[in-house]
Design an enzyme around this catalytic site. Structure first.
Site: not given
Ligand code: IMP
Ligand code: MG
Length: 185
Positions: A54, A114, A163
């Site tokens: 979302k 992230d 975050f």
């Molecule tokens: P990754 O797979 O670790 O790159 O995480 C990506 C997903 O995690 C993003 O699409 C977000 O939905 C969530 N996410 C990562 N960091 C944050 C943050 O700082 N705030 C809110 N959602 C996050």
């Protein structure tokens, strides 16, 4: 808007935010620039903007209105985080786009990168559908992904290692509706 202003507290139910990292004007300016970059990057062919739900819903809706060429919009849903603030690494595809991807320019729109695990899984999956091209547009990149996918082409901001919530980003499904991006605690 101040961090404990009535405008913030009404929206968060009384929880103050630590700081506003990107305010509405800063976001709007950068989204316009991304729209211009994207318009210039796709001189021809069919463009399908694929929003990852979302988190991308607000960013995507602002971004597509800044792209001055024909395009189509579809969405996909991948579940990775629960209530925790750390990546589970367990990415599930819970909604797959209806639109055919073959032969089209695909622009995957993501809220924040992230660990990079979500995009790694998704790019592998989308590449197999033989699009004409595949590129990623992320509003925020924490720049900590150890092995980021080469498709990352458009990035709004280099995000701090905090975050972040607001402008689509949530913590446990809250705060997506904040019009700015804030550091929660
Ligand atoms: P990754 O797979 O670790 O790159 O995480 C990506 C997903 O995690 C993003 O699409 C977000 O939905 C969530 N996410 C990562 N960091 C944050 C943050 O700082 N705030 C809110 N959602 C996050
Ligand atoms: Mg999320």
């Amino acid at each position: 808007m101040t961090l404990k202003s009535p405008e913030v507290l009404r929206r968060t139910g009384g929880t103050p935010v630590k700081s506003i990292i990107y305010d509405e004007e800063t976001i709007a300016r950068r989204v316009q620039e991304l729209g211009d970059e994207i318009t210039a990057a796709y001189p021809d062919g069919s463009l399908l903007v694929l929003g990852l739900l979302k988190g991308s819903f607000i960013f995507l809706s602002d971004l597509v209105r800044r792209i001055e060429r024909p395009l189509q919009v579809d969405f996909l849903v991948a579940a990775s985080y629960g209530v925790e603030k750390v990546s589970s690494g367990n990415v599930r595809l819970v909604y797959d786009p209806e639109t055919r991807l073959e032969g089209k320019h695909i622009l995957l729109v993501e809220d924040i990168i992230d660990s990079g695990k979500t995009l790694k899984r998704l790019t592998t999956l989308l590449r197999a559908r033989e699009p004409r091209s595949l590129a990623i547009c992320a509003l925020l990149d924490k720049q900590i992904a150890p092995d980021p996918p080469p498709e990352i082409r458009f990035v709004g901001f280099k995000a701090p290692p905090a975050f972040l919530v607001g402008y689509g980003l949530d913590h446990a499904e809250n705060y997506r509706h904040l019009p700015f991006i804030a550091d929660l605690e």
